[in-house]
Design a protein around this motif. Sequence first.
Motif, PDB file in Angstrom:
ATOM      1  N   PHE A 109      54.198  33.452  53.282  1.00 36.34           N
ATOM      2  CA  PHE A 109      53.879  32.564  51.932  1.00 36.34           C
ATOM      3  C   PHE A 109      52.666  31.853  51.797  1.00 36.34           C
ATOM      4  O   PHE A 109      51.716  31.840  51.162  1.00 36.34           O
ATOM      5  N   ILE A 110      52.584  30.899  53.144  1.00 39.68           N
ATOM      6  CA  ILE A 110      51.335  30.047  53.101  1.00 39.68           C
ATOM      7  C   ILE A 110      50.123  30.970  53.300  1.00 39.68           C
ATOM      8  O   ILE A 110      49.156  30.781  52.805  1.00 39.68           O
ATOM      9  N   LEU A 111      50.248  31.928  54.139  1.00 35.43           N
ATOM     10  CA  LEU A 111      49.190  32.937  54.341  1.00 35.43           C
ATOM     11  C   LEU A 111      48.541  33.478  52.965  1.00 35.43           C
ATOM     12  O   LEU A 111      47.562  33.670  52.903  1.00 35.43           O
ATOM     13  N   ILE A 112      49.605  34.142  52.244  1.00 38.33           N
ATOM     14  CA  ILE A 112      48.970  34.894  51.308  1.00 38.33           C
ATOM     15  C   ILE A 112      48.586  34.218  50.361  1.00 38.33           C
ATOM     16  O   ILE A 112      47.601  34.523  49.576  1.00 38.33           O
ATOM     17  N   VAL A 113      49.297  32.890  49.831  1.00 38.00           N
ATOM     18  CA  VAL A 113      48.819  32.087  48.817  1.00 38.00           C
ATOM     19  C   VAL A 113      47.491  31.332  49.165  1.00 38.00           C
ATOM     20  O   VAL A 113      46.358  31.501  48.462  1.00 38.00           O
ATOM     21  N   GLY A 114      47.314  31.096  50.430  1.00 35.73           N
ATOM     22  CA  GLY A 114      45.966  30.689  50.931  1.00 35.73           C
ATOM     23  C   GLY A 114      44.864  31.673  50.626  1.00 35.73           C
ATOM     24  O   GLY A 114      43.767  31.469  50.150  1.00 35.73           O
ATOM     25  N   VAL A 115      45.215  32.997  51.275  1.00 36.66           N
ATOM     26  CA  VAL A 115      44.051  33.874  51.021  1.00 36.66           C
ATOM     27  C   VAL A 115      43.670  34.348  49.838  1.00 36.66           C
ATOM     28  O   VAL A 115      42.649  34.450  49.563  1.00 36.66           O
ATOM     29  N   ILE A 116      44.840  34.494  48.981  1.00 38.09           N
ATOM     30  CA  ILE A 116      44.505  34.717  47.537  1.00 38.09           C
ATOM     31  C   ILE A 116      43.811  33.735  46.798  1.00 38.09           C
ATOM     32  O   ILE A 116      42.683  34.088  46.361  1.00 38.09           O
ATOM     33  N   GLY A 117      44.156  32.626  47.131  1.00 36.47           N
ATOM     34  CA  GLY A 117      43.529  31.374  46.349  1.00 36.47           C
ATOM     35  C   GLY A 117      41.864  31.109  46.829  1.00 36.47           C
ATOM     36  O   GLY A 117      41.092  31.064  45.992  1.00 36.47           O
ATOM     37  N   ILE A 118      41.770  31.221  48.214  1.00 35.58           N
ATOM     38  CA  ILE A 118      40.416  31.280  48.772  1.00 35.58           C
ATOM     39  C   ILE A 118      39.348  32.354  48.438  1.00 35.58           C
ATOM     40  O   ILE A 118      38.017  32.133  48.227  1.00 35.58           O
ATOM     41  N   THR A 119      40.049  33.344  47.826  1.00 36.99           N
ATOM     42  CA  THR A 119      38.900  34.537  47.551  1.00 36.99           C
ATOM     43  C   THR A 119      38.965  34.781  46.124  1.00 36.99           C
ATOM     44  O   THR A 119      38.576  36.028  45.648  1.00 36.99           O
ATOM     45  N   SER A 120      39.627  33.963  45.533  1.00 37.66           N
ATOM     46  CA  SER A 120      39.436  34.237  43.851  1.00 37.66           C
ATOM     47  C   SER A 120      39.042  32.956  43.058  1.00 37.66           C
ATOM     48  O   SER A 120      39.429  33.003  41.867  1.00 37.66           O
ATOM     49  N   TRP A 121      38.237  32.107  43.601  1.00 38.37           N
ATOM     50  CA  TRP A 121      38.217  30.967  42.871  1.00 38.37           C
ATOM     51  C   TRP A 121      36.485  31.053  42.098  1.00 38.37           C
ATOM     52  O   TRP A 121      36.123  30.295  41.398  1.00 38.37           O
ATOM     53  N   MET A 122      35.918  32.047  42.406  1.00 39.60           N
ATOM     54  CA  MET A 122      34.264  32.219  42.204  1.00 39.60           C
ATOM     55  C   MET A 122      33.961  32.006  40.816  1.00 39.60           C
ATOM     56  O   MET A 122      33.120  31.521  39.999  1.00 39.60           O
ATOM     57  N   HIS A 123      34.848  33.007  39.981  1.00 38.27           N
ATOM     58  CA  HIS A 123      34.598  33.038  38.547  1.00 38.27           C
ATOM     59  C   HIS A 123      34.777  31.645  37.851  1.00 38.27           C
ATOM     60  O   HIS A 123      34.079  31.173  36.946  1.00 38.27           O
ATOM     61  N   THR A 124      35.899  30.979  38.355  1.00 35.95           N
ATOM     62  CA  THR A 124      36.082  29.788  37.764  1.00 35.95           C
ATOM     63  C   THR A 124      35.079  28.718  38.184  1.00 35.95           C
ATOM     64  O   THR A 124      34.584  27.998  37.216  1.00 35.95           O
ATOM     65  N   ALA A 125      34.613  28.824  39.181  1.00 37.53           N
ATOM     66  CA  ALA A 125      33.254  27.849  39.540  1.00 37.53           C
ATOM     67  C   ALA A 125      32.151  28.044  38.679  1.00 37.53           C
ATOM     68  O   ALA A 125      31.484  27.046  38.209  1.00 37.53           O
ATOM     69  N   ARG A 126      31.885  29.449  38.304  1.00 39.80           N
ATOM     70  CA  ARG A 126      30.663  29.712  37.761  1.00 39.80           C
ATOM     71  C   ARG A 126      30.862  29.099  36.343  1.00 39.80           C
ATOM     72  O   ARG A 126      29.716  28.596  35.618  1.00 39.80           O
ATOM     73  N   ILE A 127      32.133  29.624  35.537  1.00 40.38           N
ATOM     74  CA  ILE A 127      31.961  29.187  34.272  1.00 40.38           C
ATOM     75  C   ILE A 127      32.040  27.548  34.184  1.00 40.38           C
ATOM     76  O   ILE A 127      31.550  26.929  33.350  1.00 40.38           O
ATOM     77  N   VAL A 128      32.729  26.766  35.032  1.00 37.28           N
ATOM     78  CA  VAL A 128      32.836  25.269  35.028  1.00 37.28           C
ATOM     79  C   VAL A 128      31.523  24.876  35.372  1.00 37.28           C
ATOM     80  O   VAL A 128      31.011  23.736  34.608  1.00 37.28           O
ATOM     81  N   ARG A 129      30.683  25.397  36.376  1.00 36.48           N
ATOM     82  CA  ARG A 129      29.461  24.830  36.361  1.00 36.48           C
ATOM     83  C   ARG A 129      28.351  25.282  35.239  1.00 36.48           C
ATOM     84  O   ARG A 129      27.492  24.062  34.801  1.00 36.48           O
TER      85      ARG A 129
END
Length: 322
Positions: A182-202
């Motif tokens: 659970f920790i591994l899958i949540v961490g891997v998915i979260g770390i690889t799916s933040w980019m679009h949010t960062a661009r919009i917020v920026r």
Amino acid sequence: MTDEIQAIEALQDNEPLKPHRSQWGEVWLQFRQHKGAMVGGSFLMLITIAVIFGSLVWTVDPGKLDIRAKDYRPIYTALWDSDAKTGWKHPFGTDQLGRDGLANMLAGGRTSMAVGWAAMLLSLFLGAMIGVLAGYFKKLDGPLMRMTDLFLSLPILPLLLVAVTLFRQPLRANFGPEGGMFILIVGVIGITSWMHTARIVRGDVLALKEREFVLAARSAGTTSRGIIMRHLLPNVVSPIVVSATFGLATAIITESSLSFLGVGFPSDFPTWGKMLADSVSRMTEFPERVILPGIAISLTVLAVNFLGDGLRDALDPRIRGR
């Protein structure tokens, strides 16, 4: 004189004044007018309640093996196949090991939704933090955006498979088979799916930091941390909320893909993707074993997308003012 009085009366607004609504009241009014969002939100709420509290109603153990009850068909198959082995004791049928289909659907949905929500929150935190820092601090903009471009250029699925292969055993040893995965899958998915949010917020922060209220706060001596927490973050809630819905859908699909490929949770731990993987070998004989979890994944993701569309329209002041 009479003509002047008539002209004044014609200009007067005799309609009763509408009650004043707050900003969130206007948002809720616009959201209610989006039928797809209301249906999607209702279905998402229903499926969430079902997977959380369904085990209190349907108390069958999803991992219980009953060879004498194996290969039961769902009760609705009796409508066209009178010879089908069905029963109300197993309304969604059983698999080749006699495990109850409804209990596995509920338990698998609970796992998939938990992974989706946790991974979505992690990706939102990373995306919002990186987007705010890149938009507000000019020196950090270049490095953080180049890092975002780097993550966007990476092949996500092979990266997920490599990360799971490298870190699966250490996390299992420290947190157990289910907790570690659970920790591994949540961490891997979260770390690889933040980019679009960062661009919009920026992009929103770049526009907001030049507004008068931010300049006034800066001239009054407010620290950068205070400006970010009091003025910038509250004004970028709208894109973050919209990104949250689409991030939830992406996390559910990614977890289902990993489980389907056999690199997710242990084989005896039910998820919707694992149910799909276990059913492929006998799909022609028992197509409902693929159809039921597939429909659950599809409808949940579709409901989340509809909800995201409605929130985007309701939170956009240009659309809300039409």
